[in-house]
Structures are given as structure tokens and as C-alpha cells.
Design an enzyme around this catalytic site. Structure first.
Site, PDB file in Angstrom:
ATOM      1  N   HIS A  44       0.864  -0.950   0.209  1.00 46.96           N
ATOM      2  CA  HIS A  44      -0.008   0.849   0.176  1.00 46.96           C
ATOM      3  C   HIS A  44       0.737   0.796  -0.130  1.00 46.96           C
ATOM      4  O   HIS A  44       1.081   1.821   1.546  1.00 46.96           O
ATOM      5  CB  HIS A  44      -1.178  -0.187   1.279  1.00 46.96           C
ATOM      6  CG  HIS A  44      -1.493  -0.776   0.869  1.00 46.96           C
ATOM      7  ND1 HIS A  44      -0.933  -2.369   1.893  1.00 46.96           N
ATOM      8  CD2 HIS A  44      -3.282  -1.242   1.008  1.00 46.96           C
ATOM      9  CE1 HIS A  44      -2.486  -3.529   1.895  1.00 46.96           C
ATOM     10  NE2 HIS A  44      -3.259  -1.940   0.692  1.00 46.96           N
ATOM     11  N   HIS A 275      -4.241   2.772  -3.089  1.00 46.28           N
ATOM     12  CA  HIS A 275      -4.449   2.474  -2.082  1.00 46.28           C
ATOM     13  C   HIS A 275      -3.662   1.054  -1.426  1.00 46.28           C
ATOM     14  O   HIS A 275      -2.768   0.941  -1.034  1.00 46.28           O
ATOM     15  CB  HIS A 275      -5.866   2.307  -2.239  1.00 46.28           C
ATOM     16  CG  HIS A 275      -5.425   1.459  -0.328  1.00 46.28           C
ATOM     17  ND1 HIS A 275      -5.924   2.716   0.791  1.00 46.28           N
ATOM     18  CD2 HIS A 275      -6.223   0.625  -0.030  1.00 46.28           C
ATOM     19  CE1 HIS A 275      -6.183   0.927   2.084  1.00 46.28           C
ATOM     20  NE2 HIS A 275      -6.279   0.026   0.977  1.00 46.28           N
ATOM     21  N   GLU A 422     -17.432  -3.317  24.590  1.00 45.35           N
ATOM     22  CA  GLU A 422     -16.601  -5.311  24.752  1.00 45.35           C
ATOM     23  C   GLU A 422     -15.636  -5.122  24.042  1.00 45.35           C
ATOM     24  O   GLU A 422     -14.569  -5.369  24.346  1.00 45.35           O
ATOM     25  CB  GLU A 422     -17.138  -6.811  24.330  1.00 45.35           C
ATOM     26  CG  GLU A 422     -18.910  -6.845  25.626  1.00 45.35           C
ATOM     27  CD  GLU A 422     -20.052  -5.897  25.700  1.00 45.35           C
ATOM     28  OE1 GLU A 422     -21.285  -6.622  25.762  1.00 45.35           O
ATOM     29  OE2 GLU A 422     -20.252  -5.088  24.088  1.00 45.35           O
ATOM     30  N   HIS A 484     -28.265 -15.271  25.359  1.00 44.29           N
ATOM     31  CA  HIS A 484     -26.981 -15.479  25.970  1.00 44.29           C
ATOM     32  C   HIS A 484     -26.608 -16.969  26.649  1.00 44.29           C
ATOM     33  O   HIS A 484     -25.652 -16.627  27.786  1.00 44.29           O
ATOM     34  CB  HIS A 484     -27.764 -14.828  27.495  1.00 44.29           C
ATOM     35  CG  HIS A 484     -27.758 -13.762  27.044  1.00 44.29           C
ATOM     36  ND1 HIS A 484     -28.953 -12.897  26.155  1.00 44.29           N
ATOM     37  CD2 HIS A 484     -27.550 -12.097  28.386  1.00 44.29           C
ATOM     38  CE1 HIS A 484     -28.946 -11.875  25.654  1.00 44.29           C
ATOM     39  NE2 HIS A 484     -27.570 -11.084  27.386  1.00 44.29           N
TER      40      HIS A 484
END
Length: 672
Positions: A44, A275, A422, A484
Site C-alpha cells: 500500500h 491504495h 466489549e 446469552h
């Protein structure tokens, strides 16, 4: 614009060398980037070419570092969140004189065994502060770096800890969801020594960023409590002014640096074609002409290299002054111990007392509660232990005693309220561990390791001591239901190389799991813990038997015919099944398989002694069977989950899904 403004300050000690222009300093980065990518035929080039001006100003005027001492604890940290632009970092490390980043390493960019991997890999070379490439991870790591700096500053003072964290982030980093978690938390914590340099080139792989995003990034950062600035990313005076102003703020700062990707490429600059692909020989030839850089590939003129090396050498004076302050400090021994990652002498004594008490009292407690009891012993014994939870403190039982919050008003606290973040929590804990001086642990439900997984994987890839306290580890959590209840998660975590997964069965094993996790200097751990109460099963509390990964918890009465292999909450089921089987004359042993990874590291003779080759093997775990064939010989069986869970009280669920002592007995009899 086609050319950076002229900017020619003296680049070395007074009178040491003639002035070297900013343009030539930045073009050295551009040339090395386009040459290395071209030679590798992969990489890149656009980002390093576009951001070379900003990086040059940062290294020349602001970054405090010493290539001769890359582990100097009070150095500034530079994190390349836009990891695909790795040649920017490699070029900077080479130019400033890091000994292991030689020109030959740049020539071997992206080749097997080189230090110059396609994306920066922590540990491959000095000066690479973190592994980046998955976009957004670096900016989230930076929150942990900056948080660790502020905490250690509160503990040891400005004389020993007083540095900055700089982040180079791209458009893609800011599109990733983790960036929101990181930005929000950093603003809330007022991490004023964190500066994000946004490479605002408005180009992504698919083309203009306008194809996919129209956010006002400055307003977004400001809404989260940041200061923001903007500058022309090719004007060195404007860049320097922005960074100077950022360092006066009492909050983190984002500087939007408007740049041209592939700056200097005559036909491709400002396009997605720069890129992620080599420019090609013709375009590179044109870039050399346009930039006024007539030198051959990988050739850096002596005055330019000397100027860059001068920037690197400058840090030795600051490092030496810091050494003198450390030598005079009354906290020297404690600082050096923490910086080295060495635990305090005698820290295991606290856990020994926890184990002995559990053996005497034989409590029936959830292992998440057992974990909290271990932490209540460990937190006073290990002052660098920094805990937290993703808004589940009371459920994860991660807060011990009177731990104070680590907050904007009290950086000396030791408990982080991560909020419902999280992924950001896990990535920030990586940054804390990488910074050094602290050992982070954080909690959520085991099912939400899915939300943390990219960062857990990077913990393992980088070999960092991060402890993930993952509770509610099975259908045993009950009524919250299948959303869960983890089923496939243990298997998915065990599939990650260099990650320890520990699933203890009682309070004694839980204390041992903590001892194991904290003893790992070069790998992270997941401690999977129950919501439901479990009986004390261990008959002795001396040696850390969990450290073997698996061991015979209950030997067979007579010549062993059956081996029941279980982990965590299902070990109690195995013990009950053993009683029933032996009542019918079937000699049965129970193995507690706390950690597959540790068990696999034991010698073959030990594993054979534990598993009993030739006996009937039955695996028992309230989780998916995937992977259990590793431990179950042909003809054996597995009692566990075959589907998602359901919403009901835990006891009913175990019966409904056939994970009972009676089911184990039936499985054994069907195979004998």
C-alpha cells in the site's frame, strides 16, 4: 497541490550540518515506500506517500523516543492504526536509526522471515508498539496505552511517567464500529495525552469515501468529549501548529489532516489506485521527477539520512535525564519491577490461603463467585492488577473489595467501568498490556466473546498477558435463554493459537486458574466461569493440579474401564455418574480437563496416565462437541449440546438437553 511548501529548519545540532528541507525529509519516506512496495509487487504505497509530511513534522518536532533504547518506559508511543500503511512506519524506523530496521529489511518488505510484514507485527522489530491491520484496532489500543500512562503517572508521578500517545488513523479506522467505543471512552475519561492524527484523504479501496460514509468526523469526536482541529496535511507549519495546540488541551484531541493519497504520483495521486497496489515503474519514475527526488531506488542521500538520524539521536539526552530521575527515586525498585512484568514476591501465598479455606469449608458456590474470592486475595497482593467489566460488574464478580474506579477524576483507581463496550474493552486491555506496568483483566458474559474476538485474537497473536473473565459460561445461566447461552464459544476460543482457555470446576480450581493466567507472560487467558453454584470437588489444595491442564480428580476403584473427561460445571456430573457406575461394578475415573492447551503441552506419558488409553472415553461439557475427538478414543461418546439452548431454569435445561449423570451412565452402558 503538487508540492509541499518549502520548510527548511536546521535539522541537527547547531552547526552540525547544513539545513535539509522538509520536502527532502518527507520525500525520503515516500521514496522508500514506493520502492519497497514495487520490489515486493505488493503493498500500500498511497497512505505513506500521503502522510509523509505529517509524520516528518511529528518525528522532527514532537515525538520523544530513543532508537538505541526502544523499550525506554517514558517514551512517547506512536500507533499506526492504519496498519496497511506499514511502510510509513518501517521507513521512519529505518531513517531514525532503529538498529534492526536495516535497509535490507525494507528491501525484503512482505517476504518470509523479514521484520517488515505486510502489516506491522508487534515483536518483529523494535519500535512497533502494537500489531495493526484490522482497522480500528490501533485507535482502540491507544485508549489502553493512554489510560495506562495516566494511571502510572498517578502512581509514580511526572518524574517517571509523563508521555504522549499519538495515533495515525485512516478513514477506514473511523468507519469501524470499534472506533466509536474507543472514541467515546477516551472522551469520557478525558485522556488528554492522546492525540489522533486522522489521515483525511477521502479515499478507500472502492473509491471515494463518499460512496459509503458522510459523517462529520470532527463533530462526531466533539460529541464524545474530544477537542478537534484541522490542518493541511502537506503544510508542515500548519501541521506543527495543530500538534502544538493539541498539547494544550485538557481532553483528547483529533487533528483532521487533509492529505492527498499517493502524494507525488503524477497520474494516480488522489485515486484509489494508489491504495493497495504498486505504482508501476513508469509512475514511480514520474513521481521522482515531480517530487524532485532524482535518487535511485532505496538510495537516501547522506545529508538527508544524517538529518533523520539526528532526530533519533536527540532522544538519548531525554532518556539519560529520565535515568537520573529514576536512580534518585524512592520508587525505583517498584517501578522497575512493574516495568519488567515481574510479579511481587510471594503473591501466590494469598491464593494458597483461598484454596486451603475452600478445602476446609467445602463451599458450594458459582465459579464466578470463586473468582471474586480469588481477586479479593490477589488485588492487594499485586498492585499493578487493573480490573473492569463491560457493564456487568455485579454479574461477572470482577470488582474486589473496595477497588476504586479508574476515572477522569481518579486515574490512580484500579477498576475500569468499561460500559457496554466489549470490543473496545478488549482492545484497550491489549494497549494497557503493551504499554507495560499494568496487568489488565476484564469481564463480560462468555457468549460476548464474539463481540471481543478480534481483539482476543490479537492478544494471542502479540503474546500479551491479558485476562478475560468470562462468566455465565453455559446453559447453566438459565432463563436469559439462547441469545446469552454460549454453545460454540469454547470451541471457537480453543481454536485460537496461543490462547489459554481455563474452565475450572470449583473454588480451588478457580484460584488455580487465576494463578496460571497471571503467570503467563507471553499469552492471554480466558477464564470461563459458571453462574450456577458448584460443589467443592477437590480433595487436596497443595499443588496447582490445574497447571497440568488435566488430571485425575477421582481415580477408579479397581482396574479402570471408563474415563469420564469433563470441564467446569460438568465435572460434578461426572463425579455423580462415577458413583452410579461404580455401584454397578464399572470402575470409572473422572478427569478434570481444565485447559486443553496446557494438557496438550504435557509429555505423552503423563497424558496417557491421565486419559487411560484403551478405556472407554466419555467427554462431558455443556457446549458443542467440536474438537472433543482429540481426547476421546474411537468408540467413545460425548454428552453435551447439539443445538442452541432455551429459556428456562438451569436445572430444567440440563435435563431437557440430556446433560445429566443418568445420561452419562446410559452413554457408558451403551458402549461397553
Amino acid at each position: 497541490m503538487n508540492r509541499a511548501p518549502s520548510y527548511s529548519p536546521d535539522t541537527g545540532p547547531a552547526g552540525a550540518m547544513p539545513a535539509v528541507s522538509h520536502q527532502d525529509l518527507a520525500n525520503a519516506i515516500r521514496a522508500l515506500a514506493m520502492d519497497a512496495v514495487q520490489k515486493a509487487n505488493s503493498g500500500h504505497p498511497g497512505m505513506p506517500m500521503g502522510f509523509a509530511d505529517v509524520a516528518t513534522v511529528l518525528y522532527r518536532e514532537f515525538l520523544n523516543f530513543d532508537p538505541a533504547r526502544p523499550d525506554w518506559p517514558d517514551r512517547d508511543r506512536l500507533i499506526l492504526s492504519a496498519g496497511h500503511g506499514s511502510m510509513l512506519l518501517y521507513a521512519l524506523l529505518h531513517l531514525t536509526g532503529y538498529p534492526d530496521m536495516t535497509l535490507e529489511e525494507l528491501r525484503n518488505f512482505r517476504q518470509l522471515g523479514s521484520r517488515t510484514a505486510g502489516h506491522p507485527e508487534h515483536g518483529h522489530a523494535a519500535g512497533i508498539e502494537t500489531t495493526t491491520g484490522p482497522l480500528g484496532q490501533g485507535i482502540a489500543n491507544s485508549v489502553g496505552f493512554a489510560l495506562a500512562e495516566r494511571h502510572l503517572n498517578a502512581v509514580f508521578g511526572d518524574e517517571l511517567v509523563n508521555h504522549w500517545t499519538y495515533v495515525i488513523a485512516g478513514d477506514g479506522c473511523l468507519m469501524e464500529g470499534i472506533s466509536h467505543e474507543a472514541i467515546s471512552l477516551a472522551g469520557h475519561l478525558k485522556l488528554s495525552r492522546l492525540i489522533v492524527l486522522w489521515d483525511d484523504n477521502q479515499i478507500s479501496i472502492d473509491g471515494p469515501t463518499s460512496l459509503a460514509v458522510s459523517d462529520d468526523q470532527r463533530k462526531r469526536f466533539e460529541a464524545s468529549g474530544w477537542a478537534t482541529l484541522a490542518c493541511d496535511g502537506h503544510d508542515p507549519e500548519a501541521i506543527a501548529a495543530a500538534i502544538r495546540q493539541a498539547k494544550t488541551h485538557d481532553k483528547p484531541t483529533m487533528i483532521a489532516c487533509r492529505t492527498t493519497i499517493g502524494f507525488g504520483a503524477p497520474t494516480l495521486a488522489g485515486t484509489a489506485k494508489t491504495h493497495g497496489a504498486p505504482l508501476g515503474e513508469a509512475e514511480i519514475k514520474g513521481a521522482r521527477e515531480k517530487l524532485g527526488w532524482p535518487h535511485a531506488a532505496f538510495d537516501i542521500p547522506a545529508p538527508v539520512l544524517a538529518a533523520w538520524r539526528g532526530f533519533g539521536a536527540r532522544g538519548a539526552k531525554a532518556a539519560a535525564a529520565w535515568d537520573r530521575r529514576l536512580a534518585a527515586s524512592g520508587q525505583r525498585a517498584e517501578f522497575e519491577r512493574r516495568a519488567a512484568g515481574v510479579l511481587p514476591e510471594g503473591w501466590q501465598k494469598a491464593l494458597k490461603a483461598v484454596k486451603e479455606k475452600a478445602l476446609a469449608e467445602k463451599p458450594s458456590v458459582a465459579t464466578r463467585v470463586a473468582s471474586q474470592k480469588a481477586l479479593e486475595a490477589l488485588v492487594p497482593a499485586i498492585p499493578e492488577l487493573i480490573g473492569g467489566s463491560a457493564d456487568l460488574t455485579g454479574s461477572n464478580n470482577t470488582k474486589a473489595g473496595d477497588m476504586k474506579a479508574l476515572a477522569a477524576s481518579s486515574y490512580g483507581g484500579r477498576y475500569v467501568y468499561w460500559g457496554v463496550r466489549e470490543h473496545g474493552m478488549a482492545a484497550a486491555m491489549n494497549g494497557m498490556a503493551l504499554h507495560g506496568g499494568v496487568i489488565p483483566y476484564g469481564g463480560t458474559f462468555l457468549v460476548f466473546t464474539d463481540y471481543c474476538r478480534p481483539s482476543i485474537r490479537l492478544s494471542a497473536l502479540m503474546g500479551q498477558r491479558v485476562v478475560y473473565v468470562m462468566t455465565h459460561d453455559s446453559i447453566g445461566l438459565g432463563e436469559d435463554g439462547p441469545t446469552h447461552q454460549p454453545v460454540e464459544h469454547l470451541a471457537a476460543l480453543r481454536a485460537i493459537p496461543n490462547l489459554l482457555v481455563l474452565r475450572p470446576c470449583d473454588q480451588i480450581e478457580t484460584a488455580e486458574a487465576w494463578e496460571i493466567a497471571l503467570s503467563q507472560k507471553d499469552r492471554p487467558s480466558v477464564i470461563a466461569l459458571s453462574r450456577q453454584n458448584l460443589p467443592t470437588l477437590r480433595a487436596e489444595a497443595g499443588e496447582n493440579l490445574s497447571g497440568f491442564g488435566g488430571y485425575i480428580l477421582a481415580p477408579a476403584q479397581g482396574q479402570r474401564a471408563v474415563t469420564l473427561i469433563a470441564s467446569g460445571s460438568e465435572v460434578a456430573l461426572a463425579v455423580e455418574a462415577k458413583k452410579q457406575l461404580e455401584a454397578e461394578g464399572i470402575a470409572t475415573a473422572v478427569v478434570s480437563l481444565v485447559s486443553w492447551e496446557l494438557f496438550a503441552e504435557q509429555p505423552q506419558h503423563y497424558r496417557d496416565e491421565v486419559l487411560g488409553p484403551g478405556t472407554l472415553h466419555i467427554g462431558i461439557e455443556a457446549a458443542a462437541a467440536f474438537g472433543w475427538e482429540r481426547w476421546i478414543e474411537a468408540g467413545g461418546g460425548f454428552v453435551g449440546m447439539r443445538s442452541f439452548g432455551a429459556s428456562a431454569p438451569a436445572g430444567q435445561l440440563y435435563k431437557h438437553f440430556g446433560i445429566t449423570a443418568e445420561a452419562v451412565v446410559a452413554t457408558v452402558k451403551a458402549r461397553l
